[in-house]
Write an enzyme that holds these catalytic residues in place. Structure first.
Site, PDB file in Angstrom:
ATOM      1  NE  ARG A   1       1.346 -11.784   9.791  1.00 45.18           N
ATOM      2  CZ  ARG A   1       0.719 -10.969   8.975  1.00 45.18           C
ATOM      3  NH1 ARG A   1      -0.358 -11.372   8.343  1.00 45.18           N
ATOM      4  NH2 ARG A   1       1.163  -9.754   8.772  1.00 45.18           N
TER       5      ARG A   1
ATOM      6  NE  ARG B   1      -1.815 -12.908   4.317  1.00 43.20           N
ATOM      7  CZ  ARG B   1      -1.501 -11.747   4.883  1.00 43.20           C
ATOM      8  NH1 ARG B   1      -0.457 -11.054   4.466  1.00 43.20           N
ATOM      9  NH2 ARG B   1      -2.228 -11.250   5.874  1.00 43.20           N
TER      10      ARG B   1
ATOM     11  CG  HIS C   1      -4.889 -11.322   9.785  1.00 44.56           C
ATOM     12  ND1 HIS C   1      -5.376 -10.036   9.905  1.00 44.56           N
ATOM     13  CD2 HIS C   1      -3.776 -11.233   8.999  1.00 44.56           C
ATOM     14  CE1 HIS C   1      -4.603  -9.211   9.208  1.00 44.56           C
ATOM     15  NE2 HIS C   1      -3.638  -9.920   8.638  1.00 44.56           N
TER      16      HIS C   1
ATOM     17  CG  HIS D   1      -2.012 -10.612  12.759  1.00 47.31           C
ATOM     18  ND1 HIS D   1      -1.290 -10.072  13.803  1.00 47.31           N
ATOM     19  CD2 HIS D   1      -1.480 -10.094  11.616  1.00 47.31           C
ATOM     20  CE1 HIS D   1      -0.379  -9.254  13.302  1.00 47.31           C
ATOM     21  NE2 HIS D   1      -0.468  -9.258  11.989  1.00 47.31           N
TER      22      HIS D   1
ATOM     23  CG  LEU E   1      -3.549  -6.150  12.439  1.00 51.48           C
ATOM     24  CD1 LEU E   1      -3.512  -7.653  12.572  1.00 51.48           C
ATOM     25  CD2 LEU E   1      -3.159  -5.757  11.032  1.00 51.48           C
TER      26      LEU E   1
ATOM     27  CG  PHE F   1       6.423  -7.427   7.590  1.00 46.95           C
ATOM     28  CD1 PHE F   1       6.592  -6.199   8.196  1.00 46.95           C
ATOM     29  CD2 PHE F   1       5.129  -7.816   7.239  1.00 46.95           C
ATOM     30  CE1 PHE F   1       5.507  -5.369   8.455  1.00 46.95           C
ATOM     31  CE2 PHE F   1       4.034  -6.996   7.496  1.00 46.95           C
ATOM     32  CZ  PHE F   1       4.213  -5.773   8.101  1.00 46.95           C
TER      33      PHE F   1
ATOM     34  CD  GLN G   1      -1.436 -15.081   8.355  1.00 50.02           C
ATOM     35  OE1 GLN G   1      -1.654 -14.000   7.826  1.00 50.02           O
ATOM     36  NE2 GLN G   1      -0.348 -15.783   8.121  1.00 50.02           N
TER      37      GLN G   1
ATOM     38  CD  GLU H   1       4.435 -10.004  10.643  1.00 51.89           C
ATOM     39  OE1 GLU H   1       3.402 -10.664  10.862  1.00 51.89           O
ATOM     40  OE2 GLU H   1       5.261 -10.311   9.789  1.00 51.89           O
TER      41      GLU H   1
HETATM   42  C1  LIG Z   1      -6.550  -5.408   9.451  1.00 51.75           C
HETATM   43  C2  LIG Z   1      -5.788  -6.012   8.311  1.00 51.75           C
HETATM   44  C3  LIG Z   1      -4.493  -5.611   8.044  1.00 51.75           C
HETATM   45  C4  LIG Z   1      -3.775  -6.169   6.973  1.00 51.75           C
HETATM   46  N1  LIG Z   1      -2.505  -5.737   6.718  1.00 51.75           N
HETATM   47  C5  LIG Z   1      -1.841  -6.249   5.651  1.00 51.75           C
HETATM   48  C6  LIG Z   1      -0.559  -5.771   5.305  1.00 51.75           C
HETATM   49  O1  LIG Z   1      -0.017  -4.871   5.935  1.00 51.75           O
HETATM   50  N2  LIG Z   1       0.070  -6.337   4.242  1.00 51.75           N
HETATM   51  C7  LIG Z   1      -0.485  -7.321   3.505  1.00 51.75           C
HETATM   52  O2  LIG Z   1       0.132  -7.785   2.555  1.00 51.75           O
HETATM   53  N3  LIG Z   1      -1.728  -7.763   3.810  1.00 51.75           N
HETATM   54  C8  LIG Z   1      -2.414  -7.251   4.841  1.00 51.75           C
HETATM   55  N4  LIG Z   1      -3.663  -7.711   5.140  1.00 51.75           N
HETATM   56  C9  LIG Z   1      -4.322  -8.618   4.212  1.00 51.75           C
HETATM   57  C10 LIG Z   1      -4.810  -7.839   2.997  1.00 51.75           C
HETATM   58  O3  LIG Z   1      -5.047  -6.506   3.356  1.00 51.75           O
HETATM   59  C11 LIG Z   1      -6.098  -8.445   2.446  1.00 51.75           C
HETATM   60  O4  LIG Z   1      -5.896  -9.798   2.182  1.00 51.75           O
HETATM   61  C12 LIG Z   1      -6.471  -7.746   1.154  1.00 51.75           C
HETATM   62  O5  LIG Z   1      -6.559  -6.346   1.357  1.00 51.75           O
HETATM   63  C13 LIG Z   1      -7.770  -8.261   0.591  1.00 51.75           C
HETATM   64  O6  LIG Z   1      -8.050  -7.506  -0.558  1.00 51.75           O
HETATM   65  P1  LIG Z   1      -9.224  -7.926  -1.534  1.00 51.75           P
HETATM   66  O7  LIG Z   1      -9.230  -6.954  -2.653  1.00 51.75           O
HETATM   67  O8  LIG Z   1      -9.124  -9.366  -1.833  1.00 51.75           O
HETATM   68  O9  LIG Z   1     -10.523  -7.745  -0.630  1.00 51.75           O
HETATM   69  P2  LIG Z   1     -11.145  -6.469   0.126  1.00 51.75           P
HETATM   70  O10 LIG Z   1     -10.250  -5.298   0.173  1.00 51.75           O
HETATM   71  O11 LIG Z   1     -11.669  -6.980   1.417  1.00 51.75           O
HETATM   72  O12 LIG Z   1     -12.330  -6.076  -0.793  1.00 51.75           O
HETATM   73  C14 LIG Z   1     -13.449  -6.908  -0.968  1.00 51.75           C
HETATM   74  C15 LIG Z   1     -14.413  -6.173  -1.858  1.00 51.75           C
HETATM   75  O13 LIG Z   1     -15.435  -7.060  -2.246  1.00 51.75           O
HETATM   76  C16 LIG Z   1     -16.672  -6.415  -2.134  1.00 51.75           C
HETATM   77  N5  LIG Z   1     -17.680  -7.460  -1.933  1.00 51.75           N
HETATM   78  C17 LIG Z   1     -17.647  -8.511  -1.076  1.00 51.75           C
HETATM   79  N6  LIG Z   1     -18.761  -9.252  -1.216  1.00 51.75           N
HETATM   80  C18 LIG Z   1     -19.491  -8.663  -2.182  1.00 51.75           C
HETATM   81  C19 LIG Z   1     -20.742  -8.947  -2.763  1.00 51.75           C
HETATM   82  N7  LIG Z   1     -21.465  -9.996  -2.386  1.00 51.75           N
HETATM   83  N8  LIG Z   1     -21.222  -8.110  -3.701  1.00 51.75           N
HETATM   84  C20 LIG Z   1     -20.502  -7.018  -4.099  1.00 51.75           C
HETATM   85  N9  LIG Z   1     -19.305  -6.712  -3.582  1.00 51.75           N
HETATM   86  C21 LIG Z   1     -18.817  -7.526  -2.637  1.00 51.75           C
HETATM   87  C22 LIG Z   1     -16.525  -5.441  -0.999  1.00 51.75           C
HETATM   88  O14 LIG Z   1     -17.426  -4.394  -1.154  1.00 51.75           O
HETATM   89  C23 LIG Z   1     -15.082  -4.982  -1.198  1.00 51.75           C
HETATM   90  O15 LIG Z   1     -15.065  -3.905  -2.099  1.00 51.75           O
HETATM   91  C24 LIG Z   1      -4.380  -7.162   6.193  1.00 51.75           C
HETATM   92  C25 LIG Z   1      -5.684  -7.565   6.467  1.00 51.75           C
HETATM   93  C26 LIG Z   1      -6.378  -7.011   7.517  1.00 51.75           C
HETATM   94  C27 LIG Z   1      -7.764  -7.491   7.797  1.00 51.75           C
END
Ligand SMILES: Cc1cc2nc3c(=O)[nH]c(=O)nc-3n(C[C@H](O)[C@H](O)[C@H](O)COP(=O)(O)OP(=O)(O)OC[C@H]3O[C@@H](n4cnc5c(N)ncnc54)[C@H](O)[C@@H]3O)c2cc1C
Length: 609
Positions: free
Chosen positions: A281, A381, A346, A235, A245, A113, A233, A248
């Site tokens: 990135r 990142r 991103h 992407h 997306l 990566f 960031q 990568e």
């Molecule tokens: C398209 C994409 C591809 C990616 N690919 C990779 C990868 O291959 N490898 C890697 O390391 N990272 C990757 N990333 C980054 C990584 O996936 C994210 O940073 C990570 O999944 C975020 O996880 P999280 O649990 O913080 O938030 P999320 O998975 O976004 O979850 C947020 C949660 O908070 C809840 N929420 C938000 N606001 C409220 C509220 N006010 N009240 C109640 N609930 C709320 C939502 O319902 C949700 O359940 C990618 C990101 C994207 C966008």
């Protein structure tokens, strides 16, 4: 009122991992999430999860790559904890049934990566996040952890002592999206914010519409500093028409970038002569936009990403999802044609200030995942480093909230009275305009936990009633669009002083418009109009803090490029940009970066790929 020991806001990777960890320590845990957990944006992650699993790899090399990638804006204790703990977290996932892609001999497959000195990214096809969410959610169901799904949290219930470090969090207020009920949630031990990113501050983003930065805004308004918000960031490979997306992993498998002249520009124009498409990135995003700006883009907008030479068998084995995304969203058959790609917002490297145990400066309030800033990713990142961040620091937050003694943290949190203050000439006054309704004297000295939650519920009911009673005004979409366009135009990959100032002025106007916001849908059930209106206030806070940080940081570091400041200024800027909300007025100050951890010490070096 609902009551549990530990309340986790958010059902993405960070929230699920935190909940499992707290439950394993015997706490009564509940997850409150505005969308069903398996619909969280973690599910969109395509590429993979970094962990030093092989004998000829090491946590030290992973730490080195992370620190170098961060452009020396990450804190060493966070990087160490992360690099040391991600292997056991990945093995734990495997034991929970995560269907990793595998080698012939059955071992977990890893691929290269961007910015990694070793191919240490584990993955599950191009659907890593989807499998990850299901694996974690199964564990949540198996343990009988309560899940309040489609409950939208709008406000924290925190005591109102003058010094934020004396405050304590006792719960929050949430709206049941299905019925419109506004209710209080009381946490006996702690509240963990795991609300994900805030890509909705931009109009071209890989993030879902649900990613509006609610957690960042709620914590900030409760008195917790937010850190390095300017570090966004972009992407390099998003589909131009939607922001969807293209992982990568395509470049990791050998995918190549071309300009309109058919040149492999990463090499031919010297952007990254060693690593080419697999540079980090920020480097690739700037290279693509430079090609477009110098007239070598396609349709003055994008470049090509080509994976045809990998062959159908390999593509369908490891990247099948990408073929479907290109077809569905761009009408391109990626087995026969190159895909159009351009940079898009991103990931938030900044966020709610926490230490390595997930704690904020408010007692009982934690944050983990993309909403938090520990700080691990600094100014850039590495791909594949976000998912292990969720497990390592999500698990720590869960354990600590459940009462486990994790020792003394090395990373300090909280507003620092002796800190260097920022001296920036803001083009407009930032911060609060008129609140929708006058606050009922915050909590007014209330300290009894249940009463703190009740007072917050009353304040929130008054605000929502007022919004629903308005017969005319400005619709939230008009405000959100104004902010998103300003951010995409002026606080994007390339930034210059005049542009950032214009963005701040637009955001100010948008804040003023927000004091006249109204909700057209007056119903209580599934009122997405009300929800988006409330989320738009979070978007305003997030956008303003990004633009403020971008104007203040007068150097070029990682993802933060400034036209007037084309060098990294280590003497002046190895420090975090901190923003504290004091009675509605954002105050900016700085905290030094910790370049020394328990086992490692870093000397900033030039980044080359
Ligand atoms: C398209 C994409 C591809 C990616 N690919 C990779 C990868 O291959 N490898 C890697 O390391 N990272 C990757 N990333 C980054 C990584 O996936 C994210 O940073 C990570 O999944 C975020 O996880 P999280 O649990 O913080 O938030 P999320 O998975 O976004 O979850 C947020 C949660 O908070 C809840 N929420 C938000 N606001 C409220 C509220 N006010 N009240 C109640 N609930 C709320 C939502 O319902 C949700 O359940 C990618 C990101 C994207 C966008």
């Amino acid at each position: 009122m609902y009551e549990h020991d530990v309340l986790v806001v958010g059902g993405g990777g960070a929230g699920l991992r935190a909940a499992i960890a707290a439950h394993e320590e015997g706490a009564d845990v509940a997850i409150v999430s505005k969308i069903h957990p398996v619909r969280s944006h973690t599910g969109a992650a395509e590429g993979g999860i970094n962990a030093a699993l092989q004998e000829d790899d090491s946590w030290e090399d992973h730490a080195y790559d992370t620190m170098k990638g961060s452009d020396y804006l990450a804190d060493a204790p966070a990087v160490e904890t992360f690099a040391q703990t991600s292997p056991e977290e990945v093995i734990q996932l495997e034991h929970w049934g995560m269907p990793f892609s595998r080698n012939e001999d059955g071992t977990v497959m890893q691929r290269p990566f961007g910015g990694l000195s070793y191919p240490r990214t584990t993955y599950a096809g191009a659907e890593t996040g989807h499998h990850l969410l299901h694996t974690l959610y199964e564990q949540v169901v198996k343990r009988g952890i309560d899940v309040y799904q489609e409950w939208f949290v709008t406000r924290l219930a925190v005591t109102d002592e003058e010094d934020p470090e004396d405050r304590s969090a006792h719960g929050f207020v949430a709206i049941d999206v299905k019925s419109g009920e506004v209710a209080g949630f009381k946490a006996r031990n702690g509240v963990i914010l795991a609300t994900g990113g805030a890509g909705q501050a931009y109009d071209h983003t890989t993030n879902a519409v649900s990613l509006t930065g609610d957690g960042i805004s709620m914590a900030y308004r409760a008195g917790v500093p937010i850190e390095d918000m300017e570090m966004i960031q972009f992407h390099p490979t998003t589909l131009p028409s939607t922001g969807v997306l293209i992982t990568e992993g395509v470049r990791g498998e050998g995918g190549r970038l071309f300009n309109s002249e058919g040149e492999r520009f990463m090499f031919e124009y010297g952007y990254a002569t060693n690593d080419g498409e697999l540079a980090s990135r920020d480097v690739v995003s700037r290279a693509e936009l430079t090609e477009v700006n110098e007239g070598r883009g396609i349709n003055d907008e994008y470049v090509y990403l080509d994976m045809r030479h990998l062959g159908e068998e390999r593509i369908m084995d490891r990247l099948e999802n990408i073929v479907h995304l290109a077809e569905d969203f761009e009408g391109v058959n990626a087995l026969e044609e190159p895909m159009p790609v351009k940079p898009g917002q991103h990931y938030m490297m900044g966020g709610i200030e926490t230490n390595e145990h997930g704690q904020t400066c408010i007692d009982g309030l934690y944050a983990a995942g993309e909403t938090a800033c520990v700080s691990l990713h600094g100014a850039n990142r590495l791909g594949g480093n976000a998912l292990p961040d969720l497990f390592v620091f999500g698990a720590n937050a869960g354990r600590h909230a459940a009462g486990v003694d994790l020792g003394d943290p090395m990373i300090p949190v909280g507003p620092d009275d002796d800190a260097e203050r920022a001296d920036v000439d803001w083009p407009v006054e930032p911060g609060a305009v008129e609140p929708v309704v006058e606050e009922p004297a915050a909590d007014g000295g209330v300290t009894d936990p249940a009463a703190v939650v009740e007072t917050a519920v009353e304040a929130e009911k008054a605000r929502i009633d007022e919004l629903l009673s308005r017969e005319d005004g400005v619709e939230h979409m008009e405000i959100r669009k104004k902010v998103q366009q300003a951010m995409t135009e002026w606080v994007n990959v390339f930034r210059e002083e005049e542009g950032i100032k214009k963005a701040l002025k637009e955001i100010r106007e948008a804040r003023e418009m927000y004091s006249d916001v109204y909700v057209t849908d007056k119903s209580r059930t599934f009122n997405t109009d009300l929800q988006h209106t409330l989320e738009t206030e979070s978007v305003l806070d997030v956008a303003e803090s990004i633009a403020m940080g971008a104007l203040a940081r007068t150097e070029f570091r990682g993802a933060h490029w400034r036209k007037e400041h084309q060098e990294r200024k280590d003497d002046e800027w190895i420090k975090h940009t901190m923003l504290s909300w004091n009675d509605g007025e954002p105050e900016m100050w700085y905290r030094p970066v910790l370049l020394e951890g328990e086992d490692t010490e870093w000397e900033p070096k030039e980044r080359s790929y």
